[in-house]
Design an enzyme around this catalytic site. Structure first.
Site, PDB file in Angstrom:
ATOM      1  CG  ASP A  81      -1.944   1.035   1.298  1.00 30.34           C
ATOM      2  OD1 ASP A  81      -2.404   1.453   0.219  1.00 30.34           O
ATOM      3  OD2 ASP A  81      -2.324   1.441   2.418  1.00 30.34           O
ATOM      4  CG  HIS A 179      -4.869   8.656   3.672  1.00 28.71           C
ATOM      5  ND1 HIS A 179      -4.175   9.184   2.620  1.00 28.71           N
ATOM      6  CD2 HIS A 179      -5.280   7.428   3.267  1.00 28.71           C
ATOM      7  CE1 HIS A 179      -4.157   8.303   1.628  1.00 28.71           C
ATOM      8  NE2 HIS A 179      -4.812   7.228   1.994  1.00 28.71           N
ATOM      9  N   GLY A 180      -7.016   9.035   7.652  1.00 34.22           N
ATOM     10  CA  GLY A 180      -7.136   9.353   9.071  1.00 34.22           C
ATOM     11  C   GLY A 180      -8.562   9.713   9.439  1.00 34.22           C
ATOM     12  CG  HIS A 207      -6.441   4.992  -1.109  1.00 37.07           C
ATOM     13  ND1 HIS A 207      -5.278   4.567  -0.535  1.00 37.07           N
ATOM     14  CD2 HIS A 207      -6.527   4.361  -2.306  1.00 37.07           C
ATOM     15  CE1 HIS A 207      -4.673   3.705  -1.363  1.00 37.07           C
ATOM     16  NE2 HIS A 207      -5.412   3.565  -2.439  1.00 37.07           N
ATOM     17  N   GLY A 208      -8.878   6.232   2.178  1.00 40.11           N
ATOM     18  CA  GLY A 208      -9.386   7.147   3.196  1.00 40.11           C
ATOM     19  C   GLY A 208     -10.828   6.869   3.569  1.00 40.11           C
ATOM     20  CB  ALA A 209     -13.044   4.021   3.038  1.00 41.30           C
ATOM     21  CB  SER A 210     -10.786   4.892   8.339  1.00 46.40           C
ATOM     22  OG  SER A 210     -10.244   3.598   8.309  1.00 46.40           O
ATOM     23  CB  ALA A 231      -5.542   1.987   7.518  1.00 48.15           C
TER      24      ALA A 231
HETATM   25 CO    CO Z   1      -4.471   5.259   1.182  1.00 45.49          CO
END
Ligand code: CO
Ligand code: CO
Length: 283
Positions: A81, A179-180, A207-210, A231
């Site tokens: 990743d 992200h985060g 990406h950044g789906a948290s 993540a």
């Molecule tokens: Co990412």
């Protein structure tokens, strides 16, 4: 055997679900995502950032993921990743990683293409799939910080050119996720996603789906996102459960005892994310 993400992502794209890519850090977190995915019959991408590879060792990660994939009913890929160093990617492909992301999204368009092409020409020789990113996500991934002023959304026309010129297998898009953790409710640019999907025929990655509300992630999947990265949402429950365990058991020192509540807490989130991805029962 560890598989590339090629078939699993095309299958997901065809059937409007997403393959979850879970970032792991060690044996325990790898065991959790594998166990949940196997129980639920979900395809699985095990993802490792450069600092995770450095921490755990590429050889250890390949050995653990290979053990998980042995006699497995579900397809499992081991994915690099957000890798930026082409030499590291080549080294880790040689070690046995079955998929990779080359993130050259900080570079100008032409340089991004050149770097991605170098990775594609190497990776495809070994049937290793390549994901690349166009546009920039705000936030912190691994040790890389992108602030709001630098974030750039993916341009649909450029995305089509980018995919055609690089021959990548999947494309990470920037449509407003970060992200985060988020400060407010994230605003996703669904019109942009629709335009990208109309012009780009390869699998699209979120990406950044948290920390993004489930219904928003589900909507992106219904619109053609077929890989979702998770993540931050896993790290927090794991560490909270371990912290709580030590509050209640300050004298305990057995890792088998204090790791277990962390694994159990993380597994609940993994199960939930697999349900959001609608990837359960596919295998
Ligand atoms: Co990412
Ligand atoms: Co949820």
């Amino acid at each position: 055997m560890l598989l590339s993400t090629k078939q699993m992502l095309l299958e997901a794209q065809k059937n409007y679900y997403a393959v979850p890519a879970f970032n792991i850090h060690n044996m325990e977190t790898l065991q959790v995502v594998v166990q949940a995915a196997k129980e639920m019959g979900s395809p699985l991408i095990i993802a490792a950032t450069p600092s995770t590879v450095e921490y755990a060792g590429a050889d250890y990660l390949v050995a653990m993921a290979s053990a998980a994939a042995q006699n497995s009913q579900i397809p499992i890929a081991l994915h690099l990743d957000h890798h930026e160093d082409v030499d590291v990617i080549k080294r880790d492909i040689d070690t046995g990683f079955s998929s990779c992301m080359i993130d050259a999204s900080k570079l100008p368009f032409e340089e991004n293409i050149a770097k991605v092409k170098e990775v594609v020409s190497y990776a495809h020789r070994y049937d290793v799939t390549v994901e690349a990113e166009l546009g920039k996500l705000v936030g912190i991934e691994d040790n890389v910080v992108v602030d709001a002023a630098e974030a750039i959304y993916t341009d649909p026309d450029s995305a089509a050119d980018f995919a055609a010129l690089t021959k990548i297998d999947s494309l990470a898009v920037a449509i407003g996720t970060a992200h985060g953790l988020y400060k407010g409710r994230p605003k996703l640019d669904f019109d942009r996603l629709k335009a990208i999907r109309a012009k780009v025929d390869i699998p699209l990655v979120l990406h950044g789906a948290s920390d993004v509300p489930d219904e928003l992630v589900e909507k992106t999947i219904s619109m053609g996102i077929c890989k979702v990265n998770i993540a931050t949402d896993l790290k927090i429950p794991f560490s909270n459960a371990v912290k709580e365990f030590f509050v209640n058991n300050p004298a305990e020192s057995d890792p088998r005892k204090y790791m277990t509540p962390g694994k159990e807490a993380m597994k609940k989130i993994v199960v939930h994310k697999i349900n959001v991805c609608k990837s359960a029962g596919r295998y």
